[in-house]
Design a protein around this motif. Structure first.
Motif, PDB file in Angstrom:
ATOM      1  N   PRO A 191      15.103   5.246  11.763  1.00 55.07           N
ATOM      2  CA  PRO A 191      13.768   4.692  11.528  1.00 55.07           C
ATOM      3  C   PRO A 191      12.959   5.504  10.520  1.00 55.07           C
ATOM      4  O   PRO A 191      12.315   4.933   9.633  1.00 55.07           O
ATOM      5  CB  PRO A 191      13.125   4.726  12.923  1.00 55.07           C
ATOM      6  N   THR A 192      13.007   6.833  10.624  1.00 53.53           N
ATOM      7  CA  THR A 192      12.260   7.671   9.685  1.00 53.53           C
ATOM      8  C   THR A 192      12.780   7.493   8.264  1.00 53.53           C
ATOM      9  O   THR A 192      12.003   7.303   7.318  1.00 53.53           O
ATOM     10  CB  THR A 192      12.387   9.159  10.086  1.00 53.53           C
ATOM     11  N   LEU A 193      14.111   7.554   8.104  1.00 55.27           N
ATOM     12  CA  LEU A 193      14.687   7.419   6.767  1.00 55.27           C
ATOM     13  C   LEU A 193      14.319   6.073   6.158  1.00 55.27           C
ATOM     14  O   LEU A 193      13.995   5.975   4.972  1.00 55.27           O
ATOM     15  CB  LEU A 193      16.211   7.572   6.831  1.00 55.27           C
ATOM     16  N   ASN A 194      14.362   5.008   6.968  1.00 51.29           N
ATOM     17  CA  ASN A 194      14.029   3.684   6.455  1.00 51.29           C
ATOM     18  C   ASN A 194      12.564   3.580   6.068  1.00 51.29           C
ATOM     19  O   ASN A 194      12.221   2.938   5.072  1.00 51.29           O
ATOM     20  CB  ASN A 194      14.378   2.612   7.490  1.00 51.29           C
ATOM     21  N   LEU A 195      11.712   4.216   6.851  1.00 48.32           N
ATOM     22  CA  LEU A 195      10.281   4.174   6.526  1.00 48.32           C
ATOM     23  C   LEU A 195      10.023   4.873   5.195  1.00 48.32           C
ATOM     24  O   LEU A 195       9.261   4.381   4.355  1.00 48.32           O
ATOM     25  CB  LEU A 195       9.471   4.825   7.656  1.00 48.32           C
ATOM     26  N   ILE A 196      10.688   6.008   4.987  1.00 49.11           N
ATOM     27  CA  ILE A 196      10.549   6.727   3.713  1.00 49.11           C
ATOM     28  C   ILE A 196      10.997   5.829   2.562  1.00 49.11           C
ATOM     29  O   ILE A 196      10.313   5.706   1.539  1.00 49.11           O
ATOM     30  CB  ILE A 196      11.377   8.033   3.742  1.00 49.11           C
ATOM     31  N   ALA A 197      12.146   5.171   2.747  1.00 45.46           N
ATOM     32  CA  ALA A 197      12.674   4.308   1.681  1.00 45.46           C
ATOM     33  C   ALA A 197      11.703   3.180   1.364  1.00 45.46           C
ATOM     34  O   ALA A 197      11.466   2.858   0.192  1.00 45.46           O
ATOM     35  CB  ALA A 197      14.038   3.745   2.088  1.00 45.46           C
ATOM     36  N   THR A 198      11.125   2.581   2.397  1.00 43.46           N
ATOM     37  CA  THR A 198      10.179   1.486   2.175  1.00 43.46           C
ATOM     38  C   THR A 198       8.953   1.989   1.419  1.00 43.46           C
ATOM     39  O   THR A 198       8.478   1.345   0.473  1.00 43.46           O
ATOM     40  CB  THR A 198       9.760   0.879   3.521  1.00 43.46           C
ATOM     41  N   PHE A 199       8.466   3.157   1.812  1.00 40.37           N
ATOM     42  CA  PHE A 199       7.334   3.780   1.131  1.00 40.37           C
ATOM     43  C   PHE A 199       7.645   3.952  -0.364  1.00 40.37           C
ATOM     44  O   PHE A 199       6.846   3.607  -1.235  1.00 40.37           O
ATOM     45  CB  PHE A 199       7.039   5.123   1.805  1.00 40.37           C
ATOM     46  N   GLY A 200       8.855   4.454  -0.648  1.00 38.47           N
ATOM     47  CA  GLY A 200       9.269   4.650  -2.045  1.00 38.47           C
ATOM     48  C   GLY A 200       9.279   3.350  -2.824  1.00 38.47           C
ATOM     49  O   GLY A 200       8.888   3.310  -3.999  1.00 38.47           O
ATOM     50  N   SER A 201       9.714   2.267  -2.167  1.00 39.55           N
ATOM     51  CA  SER A 201       9.796   0.993  -2.894  1.00 39.55           C
ATOM     52  C   SER A 201       8.402   0.506  -3.275  1.00 39.55           C
ATOM     53  O   SER A 201       8.231  -0.122  -4.322  1.00 39.55           O
ATOM     54  CB  SER A 201      10.545  -0.053  -2.060  1.00 39.55           C
ATOM     55  N   TYR A 202       7.393   0.801  -2.461  1.00 40.61           N
ATOM     56  CA  TYR A 202       6.027   0.420  -2.838  1.00 40.61           C
ATOM     57  C   TYR A 202       5.543   1.240  -4.039  1.00 40.61           C
ATOM     58  O   TYR A 202       4.827   0.739  -4.900  1.00 40.61           O
ATOM     59  CB  TYR A 202       5.065   0.604  -1.652  1.00 40.61           C
ATOM     60  N   ILE A 203       5.941   2.519  -4.082  1.00 39.26           N
ATOM     61  CA  ILE A 203       5.576   3.340  -5.251  1.00 39.26           C
ATOM     62  C   ILE A 203       6.199   2.754  -6.520  1.00 39.26           C
ATOM     63  O   ILE A 203       5.563   2.648  -7.565  1.00 39.26           O
ATOM     64  CB  ILE A 203       6.025   4.802  -5.064  1.00 39.26           C
ATOM     65  N   MET A 204       7.478   2.343  -6.408  1.00 42.25           N
ATOM     66  CA  MET A 204       8.133   1.719  -7.562  1.00 42.25           C
ATOM     67  C   MET A 204       7.370   0.482  -8.009  1.00 42.25           C
ATOM     68  O   MET A 204       7.199   0.222  -9.198  1.00 42.25           O
ATOM     69  CB  MET A 204       9.561   1.307  -7.202  1.00 42.25           C
ATOM     70  N   PHE A 205       6.925  -0.306  -7.014  1.00 43.98           N
ATOM     71  CA  PHE A 205       6.187  -1.527  -7.346  1.00 43.98           C
ATOM     72  C   PHE A 205       4.938  -1.185  -8.164  1.00 43.98           C
ATOM     73  O   PHE A 205       4.632  -1.845  -9.160  1.00 43.98           O
ATOM     74  CB  PHE A 205       5.802  -2.274  -6.063  1.00 43.98           C
ATOM     75  N   ALA A 206       4.235  -0.116  -7.755  1.00 44.68           N
ATOM     76  CA  ALA A 206       3.043   0.298  -8.496  1.00 44.68           C
ATOM     77  C   ALA A 206       3.403   0.649  -9.936  1.00 44.68           C
ATOM     78  O   ALA A 206       2.669   0.314 -10.873  1.00 44.68           O
ATOM     79  CB  ALA A 206       2.381   1.482  -7.791  1.00 44.68           C
ATOM     80  N   GLY A 207       4.554   1.319 -10.117  1.00 40.45           N
ATOM     81  CA  GLY A 207       4.998   1.680 -11.468  1.00 40.45           C
ATOM     82  C   GLY A 207       5.240   0.454 -12.329  1.00 40.45           C
ATOM     83  O   GLY A 207       4.825   0.397 -13.496  1.00 40.45           O
ATOM     84  N   VAL A 208       5.920  -0.549 -11.750  1.00 44.46           N
ATOM     85  CA  VAL A 208       6.202  -1.774 -12.509  1.00 44.46           C
ATOM     86  C   VAL A 208       4.897  -2.497 -12.831  1.00 44.46           C
ATOM     87  O   VAL A 208       4.702  -2.993 -13.948  1.00 44.46           O
ATOM     88  CB  VAL A 208       7.170  -2.689 -11.722  1.00 44.46           C
ATOM     89  N   ALA A 209       3.979  -2.527 -11.850  1.00 40.37           N
ATOM     90  CA  ALA A 209       2.691  -3.197 -12.082  1.00 40.37           C
ATOM     91  C   ALA A 209       1.948  -2.529 -13.234  1.00 40.37           C
ATOM     92  O   ALA A 209       1.332  -3.201 -14.073  1.00 40.37           O
ATOM     93  CB  ALA A 209       1.845  -3.162 -10.806  1.00 40.37           C
ATOM     94  N   LEU A 210       2.043  -1.200 -13.299  1.00 46.13           N
ATOM     95  CA  LEU A 210       1.375  -0.467 -14.366  1.00 46.13           C
ATOM     96  C   LEU A 210       1.959  -0.838 -15.731  1.00 46.13           C
ATOM     97  O   LEU A 210       1.250  -0.865 -16.744  1.00 46.13           O
ATOM     98  CB  LEU A 210       1.526   1.037 -14.117  1.00 46.13           C
ATOM     99  N   TYR A 211       3.246  -1.140 -15.755  1.00 47.38           N
ATOM    100  CA  TYR A 211       3.865  -1.573 -17.001  1.00 47.38           C
ATOM    101  C   TYR A 211       3.264  -2.905 -17.456  1.00 47.38           C
ATOM    102  O   TYR A 211       2.956  -3.091 -18.641  1.00 47.38           O
ATOM    103  CB  TYR A 211       5.385  -1.709 -16.837  1.00 47.38           C
ATOM    104  N   VAL A 212       3.081  -3.830 -16.503  1.00 48.88           N
ATOM    105  CA  VAL A 212       2.505  -5.138 -16.832  1.00 48.88           C
ATOM    106  C   VAL A 212       1.086  -4.945 -17.381  1.00 48.88           C
ATOM    107  O   VAL A 212       0.709  -5.544 -18.400  1.00 48.88           O
ATOM    108  CB  VAL A 212       2.505  -6.059 -15.590  1.00 48.88           C
ATOM    109  N   VAL A 213       0.318  -4.071 -16.714  1.00 51.10           N
ATOM    110  CA  VAL A 213      -1.031  -3.764 -17.196  1.00 51.10           C
ATOM    111  C   VAL A 213      -0.962  -3.246 -18.632  1.00 51.10           C
ATOM    112  O   VAL A 213      -1.715  -3.680 -19.515  1.00 51.10           O
ATOM    113  CB  VAL A 213      -1.704  -2.711 -16.279  1.00 51.10           C
TER     114      VAL A 213
END
Lengths: 545, 208
Positions: A468-490
């Protein structure tokens, strides 16, 4: 474009042409390689966006054990569409879009060899992808047997829905588009080079696309034929994969992976080319070991035709040592490329603009993906790692940490050439930072999940233990990636609004596409510099100085 | 098998750290400074290029020999196993048929029962002896995976594959399906219980 006047330029005959049009109809009917290339790039990026959102939904479901955000059937459709879209509709087609835009410019040609065939391949790709996604609108939903569609799971008595058929038809259309566009690349490079542009002077990216195209010729017909066999099984009474009538599910494994492993290199060789273009420019040095890089590309392409059964180590019916040995061998030419890039930076004058940051990110991530690849080539290790999250981590380090980072490097590097405006450097650096951190936070923990026994393609898992902990970390990371991609669109929107123009060669680069204006005119070149090495634009700069 | 993992991890760590250093060093040492002149424009060094082709070639040769030996141990099938179990995987459960003994198995009953022991199909193995598994699938591809044993094998309709299990530790271990097989794939669990040879014989007798 004042730079062409003072060197002994070879004039290209002026072409009779109407004024360039920019309305919608002109884009829909275009046969200009640059526009088709841009259409390819934007379409593949749109598929990337959709596919990325699907992966965020999956990571959200997996954030907690026994979560109910998605049910098993929704999750199965998501991972099927995510894999299909990323592989068939994003990572490979983005490279084809880049190649469409760049190859004629890099070799000093006015267009591709077959412009209308080129348009055909784009439209086949666009609609093939839409057909796959159309499955989501059918009663039983989209295909849900994974991007590998192993029968008997994908046979009609198990996967009864229309979604699986639309998947077959859609991927078939994309595979035809891929074969057609590869014919175009090879013909263009062999026939349309400018005077002085010998084969041993073409840029490494173009070389990598030649190797990629030859791989496509060998691998994709196998995919198209396999898809047809599955369709015949489903609707015309065939039994190719049905053991009850003498067929074999293992036949699919062979035919599919005979395509599937070369496909991995179709998705990475073009990006080796991208890195080979970017690292020298920001190190202010020529690419180190040009010949070695080209030979390594062909060694990788050749060896990759003989490793497909390393996806089948756990079937117990293939010659594991043979396929292990050939898989190990691929590490050697891949290592050669790494050492060449390092030697290119060696004693250089290295600056860290956004394209270079992404190229460095590529090197660091791909190093991990390459090393886990060698581990997976050992059958006793694969016996544990196969079909587990370790494999998920491995191929995301190759295709996400590798190809995706090279894709962003390419976007930042060639954006000025395509649109005549530069992307913002500050936003670009933040985009890189978020993507690099987010990527590693997402995928590094997956190695451990896999070794601990978490299989891939499960929509939930049990509470207790470290999962559960490892999966939560991974999910958190995927949201950070999303922010990075969104910044590219901006960034893309901001740059389109501010429209700070760039000259023909904003990076002091080396290859011919930086000779012509940004964006290039419809016929590409008003003039060409003398081509005496693989760096004609550098040579012209030196001659002028 | 664990030793093969450890050896590869050690080699991976060494190669990883060395290459990481080779990537990072020039980034720091030769970062661009104001007023830098154009750096030397060298582009070849054939002895070096041959070296970084041949040395990795030798290294992967060594890895191959090690992996070949490890696999030969793992894949070895004994002519005289202490027990032979025909294992059938189906959507979504397992049947374990002991030759000359009982047939046990079942399904672990859907997502709600994740990790619940009741109704869980159980494979009983004698400690320190060899049990041959003859594996196949009834409907679609499945995977027979015991993570604690670092081992899995695909279960495929229309063909039987045989391998040996020789457990060296008493206790119960989790087993599960590794190949996506449909909507209850994640709950296709089983339990492996390793008992002493005496207890194994008693268990077989009681269940037959």
């Amino acid at each position: 474009m004042g730079e062409s006047a003072d060197v002994s330029a070879v004039a290209v005959p002026a072409m009779p042409e109407a004024a360039e049009r920019h309305d919608l109809l002109s884009w829909l009917t275009t046969t200009d390689h640059k526009r088709i290339g841009i259409l390819y790039l934007l379409t593949s990026l749109a598929y990337f966006g959709v596919s990325g959102i699907l992966s965020l939904m999956m990571r959200t479901q997996l954030a907690r054990p026994n979560n109910t955000f998605l049910d098993a059937h929704q999750y199965a459709q998501l991972f099927t569409l995510h894999g299909t879209a990323m592989i068939f509709l994003f990572v490979a087609p983005f490279a084809f879009g880049l190649a469409n835009f760049l190859i004629p410019l890099q070799i000093g040609a006015a267009d591709m060899a077959f412009p209308r065939l080129n348009a055909t391949s784009y439209w086949l790709f666009l609609f093939g992808g839409l057909v796959v996604f159309l499955g989501a609108a059918t009663n039983e939903g989209a295909a849900a047997s994974g991007w590998t569609a192993y029968p008997p799971l994908s046979e009609i008595r198990v996967s009864t829905g229309l979604g699986q058929d639309l998947w077959i038809v859609g991927v078939f259309l994309v595979s035809v588009a891929t074969i057609v566009t590869s014919i175009n690349f090879v013909t263009t490079v062999f026939i349309f080079r400018a005077p002085g542009m010998t084969m041993w002077r073409i840029p490494i990216f173009t070389w990598e696309m030649v190797a990629t195209s030859l791989l496509v010729f060998m691998a994709f017909p196998s995919l198209a034929a396999t898809l047809l066999l599955l369709f015949v099984d489903r609707h015309m009474g065939g039994h190719a994969f049905d053991p009850a009538y003498g067929g074999s599910p293992v036949l699919w494994d062979h035919l599919f992976w005979f395509f599937g492993h070369p496909e991995v290199y179709v998705m990475i060789l073009p990006y080796f080319g991208v890195i080979s273009e970017i690292v020298p420019v920001f190190s202010r040095k020529p690419i180190f070991g040009y010949t070695g890089l080209v030979l390594a590309a062909f060694a990788i392409a050749g060896l990759s035709m003989g490793v497909w059964a390393h996806h089948m180590f756990t079937t117990g019916v293939v010659n594991n040592p043979f396929f292990a040995f050939v898989s190990f061998l691929i590490a050697v030419p891949t290592g050669v490329k790494f050492f060449n890039w390092i030697a290119t930076m060696w004693r250089g004058s290295i600056s860290f603009e956004t394209p270079m940051l992404f190229a460095i990110g590529f090197l660091l991530n791909f190093l991990i993906g390459g090393i886990t690849g060698v581990m997976l080539a050992s059958p006793p290790i694969d016996y544990q790692a196969h079909d587990s999250y370790f494999v998920v981590a491995h191929f995301h380090y190759v295709l996400g940490g590798g190809s995706l980072f090279a894709i962003f490097a390419a976007l930042f590097f060639w954006w000025p050439k395509m649109f005549g405006v530069k992307l913002d450097e500050t936003l670009g650096k933040w985009c890189f930072g978020l993507l690099f951190v987010g990527f590693n936070v997402t995928f590094l923990p997956m190695h451990f999940m896999g070794v601990m026994g978490m299989p891939r393609r499960v929509f939930t898992y049990d509470a207790g233990g470290p999962l559960p902990t490892l999966n939560l970390i991974a999910t958190f990371g995927s949201y950070i990636m999303f922010a990075g991609v969104a910044l590219y669109v901006v960034n893309a929107i901001v740059s389109a609004r501010t429209r700070i123009p760039v000259g023909s060669d904003p990076w002091s680069a080396n290859s011919l596409e930086w000779w012509t204006s940004s964006p290039p005119p419809e016929h590409n070149f008003e003039s060409l510099p003398p081509i005496r090495s693989e760096r004609p634009v550098y040579d012209a700069r030196v001659a002028r100085a | 098998m664990a030793s093969n993992w450890l050896m590869f991890l050690a080699v991976a760590a060494c190669v990883g750290v060395i290459v990481l250093g080779l990537i990072l060093f020039p980034l720091v040492r030769w970062r661009r400074r104001k007023g830098d002149a154009e750096p030397p424009q060298f582009a070849n060094n054939y002895p070096l290029e041959i070296a970084w082709t041949v040395i990795p070639l030798v290294m992967v040769g060594g890895l191959f020999v090690a992996t070949y030996r490890a696999e030969a141990r793992v894949d070895a099938v004994s002519d005289h196993p202490a027990a032979i179990v025909a294992v059938e995987a189906y959507r979504w459960g397992w049947t374990f048929a002991y030759r000359g003994g009982p047939t046990v198995g079942g399904a672990s009953n859907g997502p709600a029962s994740l990790g619940v022991a009741q109704g869980m199909p159980e494979l009983v193995l004698p400690l320190g002896e060899t049990t041959r598994i003859e594996l196949w699938a009834a409907d679609v591809d499945h995977g027979f995976w015991i993570p604690d044993f670092l081992f899995k094998r695909d279960a495929i309709p229309g063909q039987t594959t045989a391998f040996d299990l020789s457990p060296t530790k008493l206790g119960t271990f989790e087993g599960r399906c590794s190949a996506f097989c449909g909507l209850q794939h994640e709950s296709m669990l089983f339990r492996v219980r390793v008992v002493t040879p005496g207890a194994f014989v008693a268990w077989e007798k009681a269940r037959t």
